[in-house]
Structure formats: structure tokens, C-alpha cells
Design a protein around this motif. Structure first.
Motif, PDB file in Angstrom:
ATOM      1  N   ASP A 133       0.919  -1.149   0.350  1.00 45.90           N
ATOM      2  CA  ASP A 133      -0.184  -0.342  -0.024  1.00 45.90           C
ATOM      3  C   ASP A 133       0.580   1.532  -0.072  1.00 45.90           C
ATOM      4  O   ASP A 133       0.573   2.376   0.218  1.00 45.90           O
ATOM      5  CB  ASP A 133      -0.645  -0.090   0.794  1.00 45.90           C
ATOM      6  CG  ASP A 133      -2.284   0.352   0.975  1.00 45.90           C
ATOM      7  OD1 ASP A 133      -2.293   0.462  -0.538  1.00 45.90           O
ATOM      8  OD2 ASP A 133      -3.577   0.661   1.880  1.00 45.90           O
ATOM      9  N   GLY A 134       2.219   0.781  -0.428  1.00 45.06           N
ATOM     10  CA  GLY A 134       3.050   2.517  -1.045  1.00 45.06           C
ATOM     11  C   GLY A 134       2.946   3.169  -1.289  1.00 45.06           C
ATOM     12  O   GLY A 134       2.203   2.212  -3.026  1.00 45.06           O
ATOM     13  N   VAL A 135       2.746   4.029  -2.110  1.00 40.57           N
ATOM     14  CA  VAL A 135       3.195   4.894  -3.267  1.00 40.57           C
ATOM     15  C   VAL A 135       4.299   5.709  -3.716  1.00 40.57           C
ATOM     16  O   VAL A 135       5.179   6.018  -3.142  1.00 40.57           O
ATOM     17  CB  VAL A 135       1.893   6.476  -3.467  1.00 40.57           C
ATOM     18  CG1 VAL A 135       0.595   5.669  -3.188  1.00 40.57           C
ATOM     19  CG2 VAL A 135       2.273   7.282  -2.243  1.00 40.57           C
ATOM     20  N   VAL A 136       4.174   5.457  -5.490  1.00 41.51           N
ATOM     21  CA  VAL A 136       5.387   6.284  -5.825  1.00 41.51           C
ATOM     22  C   VAL A 136       5.498   6.987  -6.527  1.00 41.51           C
ATOM     23  O   VAL A 136       4.179   7.229  -7.900  1.00 41.51           O
ATOM     24  CB  VAL A 136       6.544   5.020  -6.519  1.00 41.51           C
ATOM     25  CG1 VAL A 136       7.729   5.809  -7.120  1.00 41.51           C
ATOM     26  CG2 VAL A 136       7.030   3.973  -5.467  1.00 41.51           C
ATOM     27  N   LEU A 137       5.552   8.409  -6.255  1.00 43.92           N
ATOM     28  CA  LEU A 137       5.309   9.710  -7.604  1.00 43.92           C
ATOM     29  C   LEU A 137       6.130   9.807  -8.633  1.00 43.92           C
ATOM     30  O   LEU A 137       5.935  10.230  -9.634  1.00 43.92           O
ATOM     31  CB  LEU A 137       4.827  11.104  -6.225  1.00 43.92           C
ATOM     32  CG  LEU A 137       3.700  10.455  -5.464  1.00 43.92           C
ATOM     33  CD1 LEU A 137       3.320  12.050  -5.559  1.00 43.92           C
ATOM     34  CD2 LEU A 137       2.707  10.093  -5.657  1.00 43.92           C
ATOM     35  N   GLY A 138       7.666   9.736  -8.191  1.00 39.98           N
ATOM     36  CA  GLY A 138       8.673  10.221  -9.203  1.00 39.98           C
ATOM     37  C   GLY A 138       8.857   8.898  -9.974  1.00 39.98           C
ATOM     38  O   GLY A 138       8.798   7.962 -10.039  1.00 39.98           O
ATOM     39  N   ASP A 139      10.037   8.595  -8.734  1.00 38.20           N
ATOM     40  CA  ASP A 139      10.945   7.294  -9.342  1.00 38.20           C
ATOM     41  C   ASP A 139      11.420   6.727  -8.412  1.00 38.20           C
ATOM     42  O   ASP A 139      11.361   6.202  -6.836  1.00 38.20           O
ATOM     43  CB  ASP A 139      12.502   8.281  -9.291  1.00 38.20           C
ATOM     44  CG  ASP A 139      12.553   8.748 -10.806  1.00 38.20           C
ATOM     45  OD1 ASP A 139      12.242   8.627 -11.876  1.00 38.20           O
ATOM     46  OD2 ASP A 139      13.254  10.138  -9.998  1.00 38.20           O
ATOM     47  N   LEU A 140      11.366   5.557  -8.567  1.00 41.70           N
ATOM     48  CA  LEU A 140      11.913   4.067  -8.069  1.00 41.70           C
ATOM     49  C   LEU A 140      13.262   3.078  -8.447  1.00 41.70           C
ATOM     50  O   LEU A 140      13.081   3.388  -9.303  1.00 41.70           O
ATOM     51  CB  LEU A 140      10.226   2.823  -8.187  1.00 41.70           C
ATOM     52  CG  LEU A 140      10.841   1.754  -7.880  1.00 41.70           C
ATOM     53  CD1 LEU A 140      11.070   2.002  -6.035  1.00 41.70           C
ATOM     54  CD2 LEU A 140       9.813   1.077  -7.707  1.00 41.70           C
ATOM     55  N   SER A 141      13.735   3.608  -7.524  1.00 40.06           N
ATOM     56  CA  SER A 141      15.743   2.730  -7.888  1.00 40.06           C
ATOM     57  C   SER A 141      15.682   1.884  -6.619  1.00 40.06           C
ATOM     58  O   SER A 141      15.082   1.731  -5.585  1.00 40.06           O
ATOM     59  CB  SER A 141      16.202   4.143  -7.564  1.00 40.06           C
ATOM     60  OG  SER A 141      16.127   4.357  -6.786  1.00 40.06           O
ATOM     61  N   ILE A 142      16.442   0.542  -6.786  1.00 43.84           N
ATOM     62  CA  ILE A 142      16.737  -0.155  -6.396  1.00 43.84           C
ATOM     63  C   ILE A 142      18.162  -0.327  -6.790  1.00 43.84           C
ATOM     64  O   ILE A 142      18.732  -0.908  -7.843  1.00 43.84           O
ATOM     65  CB  ILE A 142      16.375  -1.710  -7.112  1.00 43.84           C
ATOM     66  CG1 ILE A 142      15.190  -1.764  -6.858  1.00 43.84           C
ATOM     67  CG2 ILE A 142      16.987  -3.064  -6.040  1.00 43.84           C
ATOM     68  CD1 ILE A 142      14.387  -3.107  -7.181  1.00 43.84           C
ATOM     69  N   PRO A 143      19.288  -0.002  -6.038  1.00 43.22           N
ATOM     70  CA  PRO A 143      20.137   0.690  -6.422  1.00 43.22           C
ATOM     71  C   PRO A 143      21.391  -0.539  -6.470  1.00 43.22           C
ATOM     72  O   PRO A 143      20.964  -1.492  -5.417  1.00 43.22           O
ATOM     73  CB  PRO A 143      21.013   1.822  -5.589  1.00 43.22           C
ATOM     74  CG  PRO A 143      19.760   2.193  -4.558  1.00 43.22           C
ATOM     75  CD  PRO A 143      18.861   0.998  -4.797  1.00 43.22           C
ATOM     76  N   ALA A 144      22.572  -0.777  -6.482  1.00 44.07           N
ATOM     77  CA  ALA A 144      23.637  -1.866  -6.074  1.00 44.07           C
ATOM     78  C   ALA A 144      24.084  -1.831  -5.023  1.00 44.07           C
ATOM     79  O   ALA A 144      23.707  -0.821  -4.176  1.00 44.07           O
ATOM     80  CB  ALA A 144      24.747  -1.798  -6.523  1.00 44.07           C
ATOM     81  N   ALA A 145      23.526  -3.261  -4.218  1.00 43.51           N
ATOM     82  CA  ALA A 145      23.817  -3.047  -2.218  1.00 43.51           C
ATOM     83  C   ALA A 145      25.660  -2.356  -2.040  1.00 43.51           C
ATOM     84  O   ALA A 145      26.190  -2.735  -2.431  1.00 43.51           O
ATOM     85  CB  ALA A 145      23.501  -4.450  -2.234  1.00 43.51           C
ATOM     86  N   PRO A 146      25.357  -2.590  -1.016  1.00 39.68           N
ATOM     87  CA  PRO A 146      26.656  -1.575  -0.166  1.00 39.68           C
ATOM     88  C   PRO A 146      27.701  -3.389  -0.399  1.00 39.68           C
ATOM     89  O   PRO A 146      27.006  -4.003   0.213  1.00 39.68           O
ATOM     90  CB  PRO A 146      26.226  -1.466   0.843  1.00 39.68           C
ATOM     91  CG  PRO A 146      24.863  -1.021   0.884  1.00 39.68           C
ATOM     92  CD  PRO A 146      24.211  -1.666   0.316  1.00 39.68           C
ATOM     93  N   ALA A 147      29.011  -2.786  -0.541  1.00 38.40           N
ATOM     94  CA  ALA A 147      29.898  -3.961  -0.750  1.00 38.40           C
ATOM     95  C   ALA A 147      29.939  -4.437   0.513  1.00 38.40           C
ATOM     96  O   ALA A 147      30.134  -3.928   1.895  1.00 38.40           O
ATOM     97  CB  ALA A 147      30.808  -3.313  -1.292  1.00 38.40           C
ATOM     98  N   CYS A 148      30.483  -5.394   1.045  1.00 40.86           N
ATOM     99  CA  CYS A 148      30.876  -5.768   2.018  1.00 40.86           C
ATOM    100  C   CYS A 148      32.502  -5.673   2.535  1.00 40.86           C
ATOM    101  O   CYS A 148      33.031  -5.041   1.851  1.00 40.86           O
ATOM    102  CB  CYS A 148      30.640  -7.877   2.034  1.00 40.86           C
ATOM    103  SG  CYS A 148      29.513  -9.235   2.244  1.00 40.86           S
ATOM    104  N   ALA A 149      32.420  -5.390   3.786  1.00 42.39           N
ATOM    105  CA  ALA A 149      33.669  -5.114   4.395  1.00 42.39           C
ATOM    106  C   ALA A 149      34.584  -5.791   3.989  1.00 42.39           C
ATOM    107  O   ALA A 149      34.650  -7.198   4.011  1.00 42.39           O
ATOM    108  CB  ALA A 149      33.444  -5.459   6.024  1.00 42.39           C
ATOM    109  N   ALA A 150      36.431  -5.023   3.181  1.00 41.79           N
ATOM    110  CA  ALA A 150      36.972  -5.646   3.125  1.00 41.79           C
ATOM    111  C   ALA A 150      37.467  -7.286   3.795  1.00 41.79           C
ATOM    112  O   ALA A 150      37.816  -7.157   5.216  1.00 41.79           O
ATOM    113  CB  ALA A 150      38.833  -4.790   3.296  1.00 41.79           C
ATOM    114  N   ALA A 151      37.743  -7.783   3.174  1.00 45.34           N
ATOM    115  CA  ALA A 151      38.360  -8.810   3.842  1.00 45.34           C
ATOM    116  C   ALA A 151      39.947  -8.991   4.772  1.00 45.34           C
ATOM    117  O   ALA A 151      40.505  -8.506   4.412  1.00 45.34           O
ATOM    118  CB  ALA A 151      38.292 -10.177   2.324  1.00 45.34           C
ATOM    119  N   ALA A 152      39.744  -9.895   5.323  1.00 46.25           N
ATOM    120  CA  ALA A 152      41.440  -9.903   6.258  1.00 46.25           C
ATOM    121  C   ALA A 152      42.328 -10.329   5.784  1.00 46.25           C
ATOM    122  O   ALA A 152      42.226 -10.964   4.473  1.00 46.25           O
ATOM    123  CB  ALA A 152      41.107 -10.136   8.012  1.00 46.25           C
ATOM    124  N   PRO A 153      43.269  -9.771   5.620  1.00 46.86           N
ATOM    125  CA  PRO A 153      44.319 -10.239   5.045  1.00 46.86           C
ATOM    126  C   PRO A 153      44.683 -12.151   4.899  1.00 46.86           C
ATOM    127  O   PRO A 153      44.472 -12.275   5.928  1.00 46.86           O
ATOM    128  CB  PRO A 153      45.532  -9.657   5.596  1.00 46.86           C
ATOM    129  CG  PRO A 153      45.537  -8.019   5.829  1.00 46.86           C
ATOM    130  CD  PRO A 153      43.864  -8.645   6.198  1.00 46.86           C
TER     131      PRO A 153
END
Length: 286
Positions: A133-153
Motif C-alpha cells: 500500500d505504498g505509493v510512488v509519485l516520481g522515481d523508484l530505484s533499486i541501486p546496487a547493495a553496499p559492498a561487504c567489508a574488505a576481507a582480512a589479509p
């Protein structure tokens, strides 16, 4: 809208705090041109109650894009949106907070917008309604997800797996790598974001499936249809489609609808409502 109409002018508290002078100007113009009842809610609950008690008065919201979106959502939830004509005087922080109103054709100056409320014409506009039941008047966007934290050495991961911390020698090697790393290494162009695995359907037609990395999905209500754009990476061309319903599913994702960020969700469907709401805009010049 005739100047003889009775108006319910709901002034958002954020607008009063950010730009009181524009609020005063808009209020003076509206009160001089019509029978206007002024409401000064202090928060969302009072905002909702003021709108619910509008009676036969035409609602006019004085505020930014969030106030406009909130007003449309409340009218939609009360099943009044289709039969109600809404007007807005955009007042808020300069820049992005008024982009939605500007894109819809509303003047962003207080005097011009208030005069449009009095002398403008109601335009029927499309919108998107989702299955929550949500409304969108202008733009709807699904951007790329934040990257995971950098892996440890690797040395640190090996030591951790063995149940102990990195050795002094591992620490020294890590320090040397840091010191000799080139200083001019550019930051990632994507801002540290990663593609998602999403299934995108437009009227049942699959535009992208779970095996396709999706970097961006955009949907906007157009002239009787929803315009869908799916970006699947630098090596692939964007997939374009027009539809009446768009469904996105897969890994948990967040999406931005106008000013609001929602999620994470695993599935959501947006359905077009052609001419689903009415907004007063300036009369076209001859």
C-alpha cells in the motif's frame, strides 16, 4: 482552481523551521486569494489529523517533497486520493528536497507556487502503488547493495582459523605492503557497491533473472505505463521495457521510492494507477 474555493493549508513543521519567510509569503498569497484555513501541525500525527478533518476543503501542503509524499500516502490510505485534488507550495532546503515537486511541474518559488494554487488547473497524473500500500509519485530505484567489508589479509584469516591472532611477522609484512602501496590508486568507481541477484519481471516477462548480476533497477510512471530500466553490468546494454506491473524478487534488497528508503524485502510488486491522482499545476501559457 477557483479563488473562491475553500482551502485547507497544512504547513509542514520542517518548512516553518527551514524557511519561515517563504512560508509567510505563501500563506499571505493564499489567504488573500481564497478562504483558507491554516493548520500548523507539530508532527506526523497532527499532520494526519489535520488532513483527515479537511471536510470539503481542498488540501494544500506547504513543505518539501517528503511532506508532499506523506500527504499523497495519507489520502491513498484513506481511499480519497482518486477523488481529491491536491496542491503544493514547495518550501524546504534548497536542492534535492524539492526535486520531486519540480519534476512534476510545480513552481518552486513561494509566490509563483501559491498563485498556481489559486489560478492553476488540475492535472491527472499516474502513480505506482505497491503490494504493501505504498505509493510512488516520481522515481523508484533499486541501486546496487553496499559492498561487504574488505576481507582480512590471508595470513590473518589463517591465524584466526588456527585459533590465534596474527604473528609479529605477519604484522610486519602487512605494514610493509601498506608502505609500498602506490599512493595514486584510484577509489572504486562504484563507491564500494556490489551487484545484486534479482529477478525483475515486467507484466510477467522476465527482464533479469537470479543468475544475472543487477547493478540498478529504475521504474517511473509514464504516459499510461511504467518505464522500466534494468542495468546488468558494464558489459551489457540496459534492458528497457514498458509495463503495467513490475515485480522484483530475490535476495533481500532495499529500494528508494521518491524520498523514502524501504527494506530489506525479498519481493515487491508495483502496479501502475493511470491518472491515479490529481495535482494543481500552472496554466499553460498560450
Amino acid at each position: 482552481m477557483s479563488a473562491h474555493d475553500q482551502l485547507l493549508v497544512v504547513i509542514d513543521p520542517v518548512a516553518r523551521r527551514i524557511d519561515g519567510e517563504s512560508v509567510r509569503i505563501a500563506k499571505d498569497v493564499l489567504c488573500a486569494g481564497a478562504a483558507a484555513k491554516i493548520c500548523l501541525p507539530e508532527g506526523p500525527e497532527e499532520f494526519s489529523r489535520a488532513l483527515a478533518r479537511k471536510g470539503s476543503r481542498r488540501p494544500v501542503v506547504v513543505g518539501d517533497d517528503r511532506a508532499l509524499q506523506r500527504t499523497v500516502s495519507l489520502l491513498h490510505q484513506g481511499r480519497e486520493l482518486a477523488d481529491q485534488t491536491l496542491a503544493v507550495v514547495p518550501v524546504g532546503a534548497p536542492g534535492a528536497s524539492l526535486e520531486l515537486a519540480r519534476s512534476l511541474g510545480v513552481p518552486t518559488g513561494a509566490v509563483a507556487a501559491a498563485r498556481a494554487v489559486l489560478d492553476g488547473v488540475a492535472h491527472r497524473l499516474d502513480l505506482l502503488v505497491d503490494d504493501s500500500d505504498g505509493v510512488v509519485l516520481g522515481d523508484l530505484s533499486i541501486p546496487a547493495a553496499p559492498a561487504c567489508a574488505a576481507a582480512a589479509p590471508a595470513s590473518a584469516r589463517t591465524a584466526a582459523a588456527a585459533g590465534g591472532g596474527p604473528s609479529v611477522w605477519d604484522t610486519c609484512r602487512s605494514l610493509v605492503r601498506t608502505l609500498v602501496r602506490p599512493a595514486a590508486v584510484p577509489a572504486p568507481a562504484d563507491g564500494g557497491r556490489r551487484a545484486q541477484r534479482l529477478r525483475v519481471e515486467a507484466d510477467g516477462v522476465v527482464l533479469s533473472d537470479l543468475h544475472d548480476p543487477v547493478e540498478d533497477v529504475r521504474v517511473r510512471a509514464g504516459a499510461g505505463h511504467a518505464e522500466v530500466t534494468v542495468c546488468r553490468g558494464a558489459e551489457g546494454e540496459p534492458v528497457l521495457a514498458q509495463a503495467r506491473a513490475v515485480t522484483v524478487s530475490g535476495t533481500a534488497f532495499r529500494y528508494r521510492a521518491d524520498t523514502q528508503v524501504t527494506g530489506p524485502v525479498r519481493r515487491r510488486t508495483w502496479t501502475l494507477r493511470p491518472q491515479g491522482w490529481s495535482l494543481v499545476l500552472p496554466q499553460a501559457e498560450a
